[in-house]
Design a protein around this motif. Sequence first.
Motif, PDB file in Angstrom:
ATOM      1  N   GLN A  34      20.255 -18.686   2.778  1.00 41.76           N
ATOM      2  CA  GLN A  34      21.319 -18.054   3.548  1.00 41.76           C
ATOM      3  C   GLN A  34      22.663 -18.220   2.841  1.00 41.76           C
ATOM      4  OE1 GLN A  34      21.343 -19.251   7.684  1.00 41.76           O
ATOM      5  NE2 GLN A  34      19.104 -19.244   7.811  1.00 41.76           N
ATOM      6  N   GLN A  35      22.915 -19.420   2.319  1.00 40.65           N
ATOM      7  CA  GLN A  35      24.174 -19.653   1.609  1.00 40.65           C
ATOM      8  C   GLN A  35      24.231 -18.848   0.312  1.00 40.65           C
ATOM      9  OE1 GLN A  35      23.915 -23.876   1.211  1.00 40.65           O
ATOM     10  NE2 GLN A  35      24.459 -24.279   3.356  1.00 40.65           N
ATOM     11  N   ALA A  36      23.079 -18.767  -0.388  1.00 39.99           N
ATOM     12  CA  ALA A  36      23.058 -17.963  -1.615  1.00 39.99           C
ATOM     13  C   ALA A  36      23.271 -16.486  -1.300  1.00 39.99           C
ATOM     14  CB  ALA A  36      21.729 -18.163  -2.343  1.00 39.99           C
ATOM     15  N   LEU A  37      22.719 -16.018  -0.183  1.00 43.14           N
ATOM     16  CA  LEU A  37      22.929 -14.631   0.249  1.00 43.14           C
ATOM     17  C   LEU A  37      24.409 -14.365   0.473  1.00 43.14           C
ATOM     18  CD1 LEU A  37      21.907 -11.876   1.418  1.00 43.14           C
ATOM     19  CD2 LEU A  37      21.735 -13.042   3.626  1.00 43.14           C
ATOM     20  N   LEU A  38      25.094 -15.312   1.112  1.00 40.57           N
ATOM     21  CA  LEU A  38      26.524 -15.123   1.378  1.00 40.57           C
ATOM     22  C   LEU A  38      27.325 -15.132   0.082  1.00 40.57           C
ATOM     23  CD1 LEU A  38      28.745 -14.813   3.486  1.00 40.57           C
ATOM     24  CD2 LEU A  38      28.826 -17.323   3.665  1.00 40.57           C
ATOM     25  N   ARG A  39      26.937 -15.993  -0.871  1.00 38.09           N
ATOM     26  CA  ARG A  39      27.645 -16.010  -2.158  1.00 38.09           C
ATOM     27  C   ARG A  39      27.413 -14.714  -2.929  1.00 38.09           C
ATOM     28  NH1 ARG A  39      25.603 -21.357  -2.248  1.00 38.09           N
ATOM     29  NH2 ARG A  39      23.930 -20.700  -3.670  1.00 38.09           N
ATOM     30  N   ALA A  40      26.186 -14.159  -2.831  1.00 41.70           N
ATOM     31  CA  ALA A  40      25.891 -12.926  -3.565  1.00 41.70           C
ATOM     32  C   ALA A  40      26.544 -11.711  -2.921  1.00 41.70           C
ATOM     33  CB  ALA A  40      24.381 -12.729  -3.648  1.00 41.70           C
ATOM     34  N   HIS A  41      26.809 -11.774  -1.615  1.00 44.20           N
ATOM     35  CA  HIS A  41      27.391 -10.634  -0.893  1.00 44.20           C
ATOM     36  C   HIS A  41      28.566 -11.130  -0.053  1.00 44.20           C
ATOM     37  CE1 HIS A  41      23.962  -8.044  -1.973  1.00 44.20           C
ATOM     38  NE2 HIS A  41      23.198  -9.096  -1.709  1.00 44.20           N
ATOM     39  N   PRO A  42      29.653 -11.524  -0.695  1.00 39.24           N
ATOM     40  CA  PRO A  42      30.801 -12.037   0.079  1.00 39.24           C
ATOM     41  C   PRO A  42      31.452 -10.975   0.949  1.00 39.24           C
ATOM     42  CG  PRO A  42      31.381 -11.743  -2.235  1.00 39.24           C
ATOM     43  CD  PRO A  42      29.899 -11.536  -2.138  1.00 39.24           C
ATOM     44  N   ALA A  94      16.348 -24.996  13.796  1.00 35.82           N
ATOM     45  CA  ALA A  94      17.604 -25.731  13.587  1.00 35.82           C
ATOM     46  C   ALA A  94      18.166 -25.522  12.186  1.00 35.82           C
ATOM     47  CB  ALA A  94      17.380 -27.223  13.843  1.00 35.82           C
ATOM     48  N   GLN A  95      17.353 -24.937  11.284  1.00 38.43           N
ATOM     49  CA  GLN A  95      17.784 -24.754   9.897  1.00 38.43           C
ATOM     50  C   GLN A  95      18.568 -23.449   9.756  1.00 38.43           C
ATOM     51  OE1 GLN A  95      17.175 -27.319   7.773  1.00 38.43           O
ATOM     52  NE2 GLN A  95      16.349 -28.248   9.639  1.00 38.43           N
ATOM     53  N   GLN A  96      19.862 -23.507  10.027  1.00 37.07           N
ATOM     54  CA  GLN A  96      20.750 -22.346   9.922  1.00 37.07           C
ATOM     55  C   GLN A  96      21.992 -22.743   9.132  1.00 37.07           C
ATOM     56  OE1 GLN A  96      19.677 -19.442  11.198  1.00 37.07           O
ATOM     57  NE2 GLN A  96      17.907 -20.374  12.238  1.00 37.07           N
ATOM     58  N   ALA A  97      22.573 -21.773   8.430  1.00 35.91           N
ATOM     59  CA  ALA A  97      23.808 -22.001   7.662  1.00 35.91           C
ATOM     60  C   ALA A  97      24.994 -21.528   8.496  1.00 35.91           C
ATOM     61  CB  ALA A  97      23.755 -21.258   6.335  1.00 35.91           C
ATOM     62  N   PRO A  98      25.820 -22.452   9.019  1.00 35.66           N
ATOM     63  CA  PRO A  98      26.965 -22.021   9.847  1.00 35.66           C
ATOM     64  C   PRO A  98      27.911 -21.069   9.113  1.00 35.66           C
ATOM     65  CG  PRO A  98      26.577 -24.381  10.073  1.00 35.66           C
ATOM     66  CD  PRO A  98      25.702 -23.902   8.950  1.00 35.66           C
ATOM     67  N   ALA A  99      28.035 -21.216   7.786  1.00 31.79           N
ATOM     68  CA  ALA A  99      28.967 -20.352   7.049  1.00 31.79           C
ATOM     69  C   ALA A  99      28.562 -18.894   7.163  1.00 31.79           C
ATOM     70  CB  ALA A  99      29.007 -20.782   5.579  1.00 31.79           C
ATOM     71  N   LEU A 100      27.240 -18.609   7.110  1.00 27.70           N
ATOM     72  CA  LEU A 100      26.783 -17.224   7.236  1.00 27.70           C
ATOM     73  C   LEU A 100      27.064 -16.692   8.635  1.00 27.70           C
ATOM     74  CD1 LEU A 100      25.288 -14.761   6.082  1.00 27.70           C
ATOM     75  CD2 LEU A 100      23.144 -15.814   6.849  1.00 27.70           C
ATOM     76  N   LEU A 101      26.802 -17.496   9.638  1.00 28.48           N
ATOM     77  CA  LEU A 101      27.052 -17.049  11.011  1.00 28.48           C
ATOM     78  C   LEU A 101      28.542 -16.814  11.235  1.00 28.48           C
ATOM     79  CD1 LEU A 101      24.625 -19.435  12.959  1.00 28.48           C
ATOM     80  CD2 LEU A 101      24.233 -17.094  12.206  1.00 28.48           C
ATOM     81  N   ARG A 102      29.371 -17.653  10.634  1.00 24.88           N
ATOM     82  CA  ARG A 102      30.822 -17.485  10.773  1.00 24.88           C
ATOM     83  C   ARG A 102      31.281 -16.194  10.103  1.00 24.88           C
ATOM     84  NH1 ARG A 102      32.073 -21.693   8.376  1.00 24.88           N
ATOM     85  NH2 ARG A 102      32.056 -23.080  10.190  1.00 24.88           N
ATOM     86  N   ALA A 103      30.631 -15.823   9.001  1.00 23.97           N
ATOM     87  CA  ALA A 103      31.054 -14.634   8.270  1.00 23.97           C
ATOM     88  C   ALA A 103      30.670 -13.353   8.990  1.00 23.97           C
ATOM     89  CB  ALA A 103      30.444 -14.641   6.862  1.00 23.97           C
ATOM     90  N   ILE A 104      29.472 -13.319   9.577  1.00 27.13           N
ATOM     91  CA  ILE A 104      29.011 -12.067  10.178  1.00 27.13           C
ATOM     92  C   ILE A 104      29.353 -11.985  11.662  1.00 27.13           C
ATOM     93  CG2 ILE A 104      27.149 -11.817   8.501  1.00 27.13           C
ATOM     94  CD1 ILE A 104      25.215 -12.847  10.605  1.00 27.13           C
ATOM     95  N   ARG A 105      29.597 -13.105  12.328  1.00 26.85           N
ATOM     96  CA  ARG A 105      30.000 -13.158  13.741  1.00 26.85           C
ATOM     97  C   ARG A 105      29.269 -12.115  14.598  1.00 26.85           C
ATOM     98  NH1 ARG A 105      33.791 -16.508  15.288  1.00 26.85           N
ATOM     99  NH2 ARG A 105      35.016 -17.562  13.678  1.00 26.85           N
ATOM    100  N   ALA A 140      20.443 -26.613  19.378  1.00 23.71           N
ATOM    101  CA  ALA A 140      21.648 -26.639  18.547  1.00 23.71           C
ATOM    102  C   ALA A 140      21.967 -25.256  17.983  1.00 23.71           C
ATOM    103  CB  ALA A 140      21.465 -27.650  17.407  1.00 23.71           C
ATOM    104  N   THR A 141      20.925 -24.510  17.619  1.00 26.07           N
ATOM    105  CA  THR A 141      21.140 -23.164  17.096  1.00 26.07           C
ATOM    106  C   THR A 141      21.673 -22.237  18.180  1.00 26.07           C
ATOM    107  OG1 THR A 141      19.445 -23.419  15.400  1.00 26.07           O
ATOM    108  CG2 THR A 141      19.984 -21.175  16.069  1.00 26.07           C
ATOM    109  N   VAL A 142      21.121 -22.325  19.374  1.00 27.76           N
ATOM    110  CA  VAL A 142      21.595 -21.494  20.491  1.00 27.76           C
ATOM    111  C   VAL A 142      23.062 -21.801  20.780  1.00 27.76           C
ATOM    112  CG1 VAL A 142      21.264 -20.948  22.923  1.00 27.76           C
ATOM    113  CG2 VAL A 142      19.277 -21.301  21.448  1.00 27.76           C
ATOM    114  N   SER A 143      23.417 -23.085  20.778  1.00 28.75           N
ATOM    115  CA  SER A 143      24.811 -23.479  21.037  1.00 28.75           C
ATOM    116  C   SER A 143      25.734 -22.981  19.925  1.00 28.75           C
ATOM    117  CB  SER A 143      24.907 -24.996  21.170  1.00 28.75           C
ATOM    118  OG  SER A 143      24.114 -25.459  22.238  1.00 28.75           O
ATOM    119  N   LEU A 144      25.262 -23.075  18.671  1.00 32.31           N
ATOM    120  CA  LEU A 144      26.077 -22.625  17.549  1.00 32.31           C
ATOM    121  C   LEU A 144      26.347 -21.132  17.632  1.00 32.31           C
ATOM    122  CD1 LEU A 144      27.415 -23.376  14.825  1.00 32.31           C
ATOM    123  CD2 LEU A 144      25.214 -22.883  13.731  1.00 32.31           C
ATOM    124  N   LEU A 145      25.329 -20.345  17.960  1.00 35.37           N
ATOM    125  CA  LEU A 145      25.512 -18.900  18.088  1.00 35.37           C
ATOM    126  C   LEU A 145      26.497 -18.567  19.207  1.00 35.37           C
ATOM    127  CD1 LEU A 145      21.777 -17.887  17.662  1.00 35.37           C
ATOM    128  CD2 LEU A 145      23.632 -17.227  16.118  1.00 35.37           C
TER     129      LEU A 145
END
Length: 847
Positions: free
Chosen positions: A749-757, A773-784, A804-809
């Motif tokens: 997920q993080q590599a995807l965000l770096r490849a497509h900023p 539970a394995q989610q990248a908060p940076a990707l979720l923050r970018a696509i909102r 934790a994932t449900v709460s993060l979303l």
Amino acid sequence: MNRPGVHVQSGNPLGAANPHQEGPPDLRLVPPAIGAWAAAAVALNAPVRWVTWGVVAFVVVAGVLLGPTVRRWGSGVGGRAGARGGTGPAPPASTAHRAAGPWWANRVAVAAVLLCAAAGATAGALHVAEARRGPVPGLARQYAHATVELSLTSDPRPVRARAAWGGRSVVIQAVVTRVVGPDGGASGVRTPVLVTAPESWQRLLPSTRVRVSTRLAPPRPDDKWVAAVVRVPERVAPQVVGEPTALQRTAGRLRAGLRKATDAISPDARALLPGLVVGDTSRVTPELRDAFEATDLTHLMAVSGSNLVIVLVLLIGPPGRASLAERGGLAPRLGISLRATALLGGMITVVFVVVCRPEPSVLRAAACGLVTLLAIATGRRRSLIPALAAAVLVLVLYAPELAGSYGFLLSVLATGALLTIAPGWSGALRRRGVPGRLAEVLAAAGAAQAVCAPVVAVFAARVSLVAVPCNLLAELAVAPATVLGFAALAVAPVAMPVAELLAWCAGWPTGWIAGIARAGAALPGAQTGWPGGWGGGALLAGVTVGAVFLARRLPRHPWTAAGCAVLLLLAVVRPAPLTRIVTGWPPPGWAFAMCDVGQGDATVLAAGEGTAVVVDAGPDPVPADRCLRALGVTRIPLLLLTHFHADHVAGLAGVLRGRGVGVIETATYEEPPEQVRFVRRAAAGAGVPVVPVEPGERRAVGGLTWQALWPLPAPTVTPDGPNDASVTLLVRAGGLTLLLPGDLEPPAQQALLRAHPELPPVDVLKVAHHGSAQQAPALLRAIRPRLALISAGRGNPYGHPAPATVSLLAAFGARVLRTDTDGAIAVTGSGSGAGSGLVAVPLGRGP
């Protein structure tokens, strides 16, 4: 005209005027059998102290009840005068149990029930004590590592893998005969265990002795018959220290011969025929098993007394004529005498038990088969009830674990229904003009379903609406498939070409049975949810009684009957327009849908009337097919499989069923190989090409456009496993922007965000990896995402979705919906109002 009194006075249990007229059923053995059964079932789950006090109480009360009887017999009063309380002729022995007996008769009956209950409780307690004796239970509670020697007591049975990647394993019943603990001390024991092992153990035969060093684990709370679970690690081959017995080797050669004889027939027939004949289900695929479960045809894949009866009927002929000079069957045509016929029938039964393995389930089937054989030999049903009760009593005392088996309960109930309910229903149908043979088949299927459906609802929480018609249609092919299958089994060791010809002939009726199961399971309303547990079973039993009561009166109201039939047909077929009116799902103008397929992924992108792009197929063909039917999808120009894990591809057959599919695109990372081969076989069978996704490719269908963002070309990024190789799409559909990331893990997920900023905010996010539970908060923050959809199965063992994932979303402003609680989900509207256009269908209403 025959009078009841004349029949009683005749002394003939069949009556005086008509030798085939049967008297009332003899039920004297039924209460003792039920008492032993119930007590054994309780003893399997109760503390030993309670069981001991219960046994003592039963014996003491029985002794008190039998005291006066023993004293009367001891004083010589229990003879004819005592029995009838005076002088005169004694009533016939055959009718004595129906006459009003002396005051102590009921005491004897109650005492018999109590004594049988004490015996059943004792057998159950001893069985549990045997499982708890020795060092194995303690080692299992500690999850200790030990070296054990096992004597296998069953054939390895393939099980559906719990792992999403689709690895296969087998389970085997066994007895630990020797254990070496962590301290090096060895001891001889006889402790029953359950072995889970790799598929390489599939070739082992019962009675084989093996040695393995592994970790022990405690069994599930409901597995009272085993002391531990022996978990054999992957790729650990069995170390054989003792060969199987000559008897088991002979049975193994016969079973292997049948499998070899079926190699050239169609896949479904090849998988089903050995199961139909000898209970060998090693080739049955999960989707075929699911189809049989949905249509309540699983009894055909298990060892059943009906298999034995079919062969015996072929030998001795129809009911009521086995002991007559004009008897039917092959025996008189071959010049076999009546005594030799009886001996041959017994030999066939012994061979049946040997080939199908002398396990308790096989013995149960043989006992029920012999009970039915008694009816064939005598033409009387009255003698069957005590015979069935005696079989239950003996089997429960011999193998008390059967008392807690749903399979045993279903077998006894079905046999009892055929002996008690079915004859009356058959007579009622004949009186209404139904032909005799059809009336018998209808009555048998209806009676068995009526008594078994509540029990199925207890543990499966479902009701099959197509069970009766599917069983009726399958019944047409059961006898020829069974007879030809047994013939192939017998001939295979000496003439394999002949066996292959017989198996080819048996393949036609066997394929018919499999086709009925698949067609029935494919119907949208084949089964419906129902409350589970004993409360749900009791509710269904009450509904069944009410339905039978109403059915008796429907012939007087033909229009009402026709209306009920139409409603039932609509409930089973569930035409998409009607379903949409009733449920409101899918909403008009839907652009994206997430199917409720359990623990897996299957999503649909609308691409025109009746046309859609499907992304992943889920773990099971049935829910995938039903979802697409509800959506009205008949044409799929593209089916994309994001990666090859089973929870994304195992439902492929359901997507392909009855639809035009243009092409299947797959991930370039072809692991695991077993699932890759499965996808290619299924696609080749449907004539659909399979091509890999080109990194960065852009495609469009109708008003639908998408770009493959991931994976990147191989030199750029090397995926760490199938999940990180998931094809990730950025989709634009009907004004909506969607991101579908498959099962990407945080590094990808993080590599995807770096490849497509430049990734834009999206309206809909298909949350990766079922909301783990394995989610990248940076990707979720970018696509909102405005809407976050999670596909997960109810009660899945992985804990998906993670809180934790449900709460993060939610923290990023997303509205979260999930298939395990909301059912199938459809999205409508445009980017400015996608959230308001979402429709969540509650479980039980969606596809």
